[in-house]
Scaffold this motif. Structure first.
Motif, PDB file in Angstrom:
ATOM      1  N   ILE A  31     -11.285 -41.787  -6.584  1.00  9.22           N
ATOM      2  CA  ILE A  31     -11.952 -42.268  -8.059  1.00  9.22           C
ATOM      3  C   ILE A  31     -12.501 -40.887  -8.646  1.00  9.22           C
ATOM      4  O   ILE A  31     -12.972 -41.028  -9.623  1.00  9.22           O
ATOM      5  CB  ILE A  31     -12.695 -43.379  -8.008  1.00  9.22           C
ATOM      6  CG1 ILE A  31     -13.910 -43.133  -7.052  1.00  9.22           C
ATOM      7  CG2 ILE A  31     -12.069 -44.639  -7.813  1.00  9.22           C
ATOM      8  CD1 ILE A  31     -14.720 -44.425  -7.055  1.00  9.22           C
ATOM      9  N   TYR A  32     -13.109 -39.918  -7.726  1.00 13.17           N
ATOM     10  CA  TYR A  32     -13.923 -38.794  -8.156  1.00 13.17           C
ATOM     11  C   TYR A  32     -13.136 -37.621  -8.484  1.00 13.17           C
ATOM     12  O   TYR A  32     -13.500 -36.676  -8.847  1.00 13.17           O
ATOM     13  CB  TYR A  32     -14.756 -38.471  -7.174  1.00 13.17           C
ATOM     14  CG  TYR A  32     -15.747 -39.793  -6.938  1.00 13.17           C
ATOM     15  CD1 TYR A  32     -16.584 -40.334  -7.579  1.00 13.17           C
ATOM     16  CD2 TYR A  32     -15.999 -39.937  -5.386  1.00 13.17           C
ATOM     17  CE1 TYR A  32     -17.320 -41.292  -7.229  1.00 13.17           C
ATOM     18  CE2 TYR A  32     -17.133 -41.077  -5.229  1.00 13.17           C
ATOM     19  CZ  TYR A  32     -17.493 -41.693  -6.010  1.00 13.17           C
ATOM     20  OH  TYR A  32     -18.507 -42.546  -5.786  1.00 13.17           O
ATOM     21  N   ALA A  33     -11.734 -37.824  -8.362  1.00 11.69           N
ATOM     22  CA  ALA A  33     -10.849 -36.578  -8.664  1.00 11.69           C
ATOM     23  C   ALA A  33     -10.676 -36.348 -10.132  1.00 11.69           C
ATOM     24  O   ALA A  33     -10.850 -37.511 -10.857  1.00 11.69           O
ATOM     25  CB  ALA A  33      -9.422 -36.843  -8.132  1.00 11.69           C
ATOM     26  N   PRO A  34     -10.688 -35.310 -10.479  1.00 21.84           N
ATOM     27  CA  PRO A  34     -10.679 -35.016 -12.220  1.00 21.84           C
ATOM     28  C   PRO A  34      -9.207 -35.704 -12.524  1.00 21.84           C
ATOM     29  O   PRO A  34      -8.327 -35.531 -11.982  1.00 21.84           O
ATOM     30  CB  PRO A  34     -10.554 -33.539 -12.466  1.00 21.84           C
ATOM     31  CG  PRO A  34     -10.322 -33.051 -10.806  1.00 21.84           C
ATOM     32  CD  PRO A  34     -10.637 -33.830  -9.974  1.00 21.84           C
ATOM     33  N   THR A  35      -9.143 -36.049 -13.776  1.00 20.13           N
ATOM     34  CA  THR A  35      -7.924 -36.778 -14.277  1.00 20.13           C
ATOM     35  C   THR A  35      -7.287 -35.922 -15.556  1.00 20.13           C
ATOM     36  O   THR A  35      -7.878 -34.931 -16.107  1.00 20.13           O
ATOM     37  CB  THR A  35      -8.103 -38.214 -15.138  1.00 20.13           C
ATOM     38  OG1 THR A  35      -9.314 -37.993 -15.958  1.00 20.13           O
ATOM     39  CG2 THR A  35      -8.609 -39.017 -13.933  1.00 20.13           C
ATOM     40  N   ARG A  40     -15.095 -36.979  10.182  1.00 25.48           N
ATOM     41  CA  ARG A  40     -15.122 -35.935   8.928  1.00 25.48           C
ATOM     42  C   ARG A  40     -14.267 -36.310   7.977  1.00 25.48           C
ATOM     43  O   ARG A  40     -14.320 -35.931   6.750  1.00 25.48           O
ATOM     44  CB  ARG A  40     -14.713 -34.607   9.651  1.00 25.48           C
ATOM     45  CG  ARG A  40     -15.538 -33.592  10.519  1.00 25.48           C
ATOM     46  CD  ARG A  40     -15.210 -32.511  10.847  1.00 25.48           C
ATOM     47  NE  ARG A  40     -14.233 -32.534  11.563  1.00 25.48           N
ATOM     48  CZ  ARG A  40     -14.199 -32.315  12.869  1.00 25.48           C
ATOM     49  NH1 ARG A  40     -15.420 -32.466  13.747  1.00 25.48           N
ATOM     50  NH2 ARG A  40     -13.102 -32.408  13.696  1.00 25.48           N
ATOM     51  N   TYR A  41     -13.093 -36.978   8.315  1.00 20.94           N
ATOM     52  CA  TYR A  41     -12.080 -37.467   7.179  1.00 20.94           C
ATOM     53  C   TYR A  41     -12.950 -38.434   6.160  1.00 20.94           C
ATOM     54  O   TYR A  41     -12.680 -38.231   4.854  1.00 20.94           O
ATOM     55  CB  TYR A  41     -10.863 -37.862   7.791  1.00 20.94           C
ATOM     56  CG  TYR A  41      -9.899 -38.534   6.863  1.00 20.94           C
ATOM     57  CD1 TYR A  41      -9.180 -37.768   5.928  1.00 20.94           C
ATOM     58  CD2 TYR A  41      -9.973 -40.093   6.415  1.00 20.94           C
ATOM     59  CE1 TYR A  41      -8.443 -38.285   4.799  1.00 20.94           C
ATOM     60  CE2 TYR A  41      -9.112 -40.560   5.657  1.00 20.94           C
ATOM     61  CZ  TYR A  41      -8.276 -40.103   4.735  1.00 20.94           C
ATOM     62  OH  TYR A  41      -7.509 -40.289   3.871  1.00 20.94           O
ATOM     63  N   LEU A  42     -13.466 -39.253   6.752  1.00 20.51           N
ATOM     64  CA  LEU A  42     -14.307 -40.347   5.865  1.00 20.51           C
ATOM     65  C   LEU A  42     -15.337 -39.641   4.951  1.00 20.51           C
ATOM     66  O   LEU A  42     -15.423 -40.043   3.933  1.00 20.51           O
ATOM     67  CB  LEU A  42     -14.783 -41.391   6.802  1.00 20.51           C
ATOM     68  CG  LEU A  42     -13.909 -42.276   7.445  1.00 20.51           C
ATOM     69  CD1 LEU A  42     -14.535 -43.070   8.388  1.00 20.51           C
ATOM     70  CD2 LEU A  42     -12.874 -42.990   6.649  1.00 20.51           C
ATOM     71  N   LYS A  43     -16.025 -38.832   5.501  1.00 21.52           N
ATOM     72  CA  LYS A  43     -16.841 -38.092   4.619  1.00 21.52           C
ATOM     73  C   LYS A  43     -16.533 -37.361   3.766  1.00 21.52           C
ATOM     74  O   LYS A  43     -17.006 -37.181   2.367  1.00 21.52           O
ATOM     75  CB  LYS A  43     -17.926 -37.106   5.534  1.00 21.52           C
ATOM     76  CG  LYS A  43     -19.008 -36.784   5.053  1.00 21.52           C
ATOM     77  CD  LYS A  43     -19.938 -35.912   5.760  1.00 21.52           C
ATOM     78  CE  LYS A  43     -21.098 -35.091   4.977  1.00 21.52           C
ATOM     79  NZ  LYS A  43     -22.143 -34.206   5.934  1.00 21.52           N
ATOM     80  N   SER A  44     -14.985 -36.651   3.912  1.00 24.03           N
ATOM     81  CA  SER A  44     -14.549 -35.746   2.693  1.00 24.03           C
ATOM     82  C   SER A  44     -13.992 -36.716   1.617  1.00 24.03           C
ATOM     83  O   SER A  44     -13.402 -36.153   0.664  1.00 24.03           O
ATOM     84  CB  SER A  44     -13.386 -35.055   3.630  1.00 24.03           C
ATOM     85  OG  SER A  44     -12.448 -35.737   3.816  1.00 24.03           O
ATOM     86  N   ALA A  45     -13.779 -38.077   2.073  1.00 28.29           N
ATOM     87  CA  ALA A  45     -13.256 -38.726   0.777  1.00 28.29           C
ATOM     88  C   ALA A  45     -13.517 -39.861   0.648  1.00 28.29           C
ATOM     89  O   ALA A  45     -13.275 -41.081   0.903  1.00 28.29           O
ATOM     90  CB  ALA A  45     -11.751 -39.255   1.339  1.00 28.29           C
ATOM     91  N   PRO A  46     -15.257 -39.962   0.060  1.00 26.39           N
ATOM     92  CA  PRO A  46     -15.781 -41.155  -0.074  1.00 26.39           C
ATOM     93  C   PRO A  46     -15.218 -42.176  -1.216  1.00 26.39           C
ATOM     94  O   PRO A  46     -15.622 -43.209  -1.303  1.00 26.39           O
ATOM     95  CB  PRO A  46     -17.152 -40.644  -0.568  1.00 26.39           C
ATOM     96  CG  PRO A  46     -17.237 -39.348  -0.936  1.00 26.39           C
ATOM     97  CD  PRO A  46     -15.765 -38.724  -0.436  1.00 26.39           C
ATOM     98  N   GLY A  47     -14.558 -41.369  -2.142  1.00 26.23           N
ATOM     99  CA  GLY A  47     -14.025 -42.171  -3.435  1.00 26.23           C
ATOM    100  C   GLY A  47     -12.642 -42.848  -3.261  1.00 26.23           C
ATOM    101  O   GLY A  47     -12.024 -43.354  -4.090  1.00 26.23           O
ATOM    102  N   ARG A  48     -12.017 -42.453  -2.110  1.00 24.69           N
ATOM    103  CA  ARG A  48     -10.814 -42.901  -1.807  1.00 24.69           C
ATOM    104  C   ARG A  48     -10.452 -44.308  -1.619  1.00 24.69           C
ATOM    105  O   ARG A  48     -11.143 -44.619  -0.787  1.00 24.69           O
ATOM    106  CB  ARG A  48     -10.026 -41.805  -0.855  1.00 24.69           C
ATOM    107  CG  ARG A  48      -8.622 -42.061  -0.562  1.00 24.69           C
ATOM    108  CD  ARG A  48      -7.872 -41.164   0.453  1.00 24.69           C
ATOM    109  NE  ARG A  48      -8.023 -39.862   0.176  1.00 24.69           N
ATOM    110  CZ  ARG A  48      -7.337 -38.982  -0.638  1.00 24.69           C
ATOM    111  NH1 ARG A  48      -6.102 -39.955  -1.144  1.00 24.69           N
ATOM    112  NH2 ARG A  48      -7.278 -37.959  -0.992  1.00 24.69           N
ATOM    113  N   GLY A  49      -9.393 -44.773  -2.349  1.00 29.65           N
ATOM    114  CA  GLY A  49      -9.346 -46.284  -2.248  1.00 29.65           C
ATOM    115  C   GLY A  49      -7.813 -46.486  -2.810  1.00 29.65           C
ATOM    116  O   GLY A  49      -7.291 -45.766  -3.189  1.00 29.65           O
ATOM    117  N   ILE A  50      -7.468 -47.755  -2.530  1.00 31.97           N
ATOM    118  CA  ILE A  50      -6.001 -48.182  -3.038  1.00 31.97           C
ATOM    119  C   ILE A  50      -6.254 -48.717  -4.556  1.00 31.97           C
ATOM    120  O   ILE A  50      -6.976 -49.334  -4.781  1.00 31.97           O
ATOM    121  CB  ILE A  50      -5.674 -49.633  -2.109  1.00 31.97           C
ATOM    122  CG1 ILE A  50      -5.450 -49.059  -0.797  1.00 31.97           C
ATOM    123  CG2 ILE A  50      -4.543 -49.913  -2.462  1.00 31.97           C
ATOM    124  CD1 ILE A  50      -5.135 -50.206   0.210  1.00 31.97           C
TER     125      ILE A  50
END
Length: 200
Positions: A196-200, A22-32
């Motif tokens: 990376i999908y979060a609004p800036t 569930r966590y991985l599905k909720s954050a597909p654009g999360r990275g370092i």
């Protein structure tokens, strides 16, 4: 950590896997996200969850290493033997962290990149830090003698320093135990992870 139960899984382990998915599905654009911080300092956060496994009471060690303020390596591993004290568990975690720091320093030297000495090894256990600084060997610390001497040797040589870090700022907590959202989310942000999908 759930992989250790593959040979004999139960419904609680399946629930843990669902939670991870569930966590991985909720954050597909999360990275370092790597960014420039103007220094080449090498830092490491180490922590241990003493006797955290309910099955065999082994502790879990965790560390994360930063170069120039950017996360480059991390590890979470159950310790191979049962620690008889929280200090023993912390010493094992610190020894693993120092080995990683030495490897990173060697890699940077091979690449011709400068490092800002000494390397910092952050720990949130005051008793462990005081044992490292105390030259007197007590009976109750003889079982951790090798790790203590290894850490003290690197500290006296000026290779590392061991500053204390408050529990709320201990980034390695995320690698040793399950955390609630209010603690988990700020640590993930401090590790340099961005969406990376979060609004800036």
């Amino acid at each position: 950590m759930v992989s250790q139960y593959m040979h004999d899984p139960h419904s609680t382990h399946l629930e843990a896997v669902y939670r991870i998915l569930r966590y991985l599905k909720s954050a597909p654009g999360r990275g370092i996200l790597f960014s420039k911080h103007g220094h080449w300092r090498v830092d490491c956060f180490t922590d241990a969850d003493w006797a955290g496994c309910p099955d065999d009471r082994r502790s879990t060690s965790g560390y994360c290493t930063f170069v120039g303020g950017n996360l480059i390596s991390w590890r979470s591993k159950k310790q191979s033997v049962v620690a008889r004290s929280s200090a023993e568990a912390e010493f094992r975690a610190m020894a693993h962290g120092i080995c990683e720091l030495l490897w990173v320093r060697g890699l940077l030297q091979d690449l011709g990149l400068p490092t800002d000495p000494p390397m910092r090894l952050y720990c949130n256990n005051k008793s462990t830090i005081s044992i490292v600084h105390n030259p007197v060997q007590h009976d109750r610390t003889k079982h951790i003698e090798i790790d203590r001497h290894f850490i003290k040797e690197k500290m006296e040589a000026g290779v590392i320093c061991i500053p204390f870090v408050q529990c709320g700022s201990q980034l390695a907590d995320i690698f040793t135990k399950g955390l609630g959202f209010k603690i988990f989310s700020p640590i993930v942000s401090k590790l340099g992870m961005s969406n990376i999908y979060a609004p800036t």
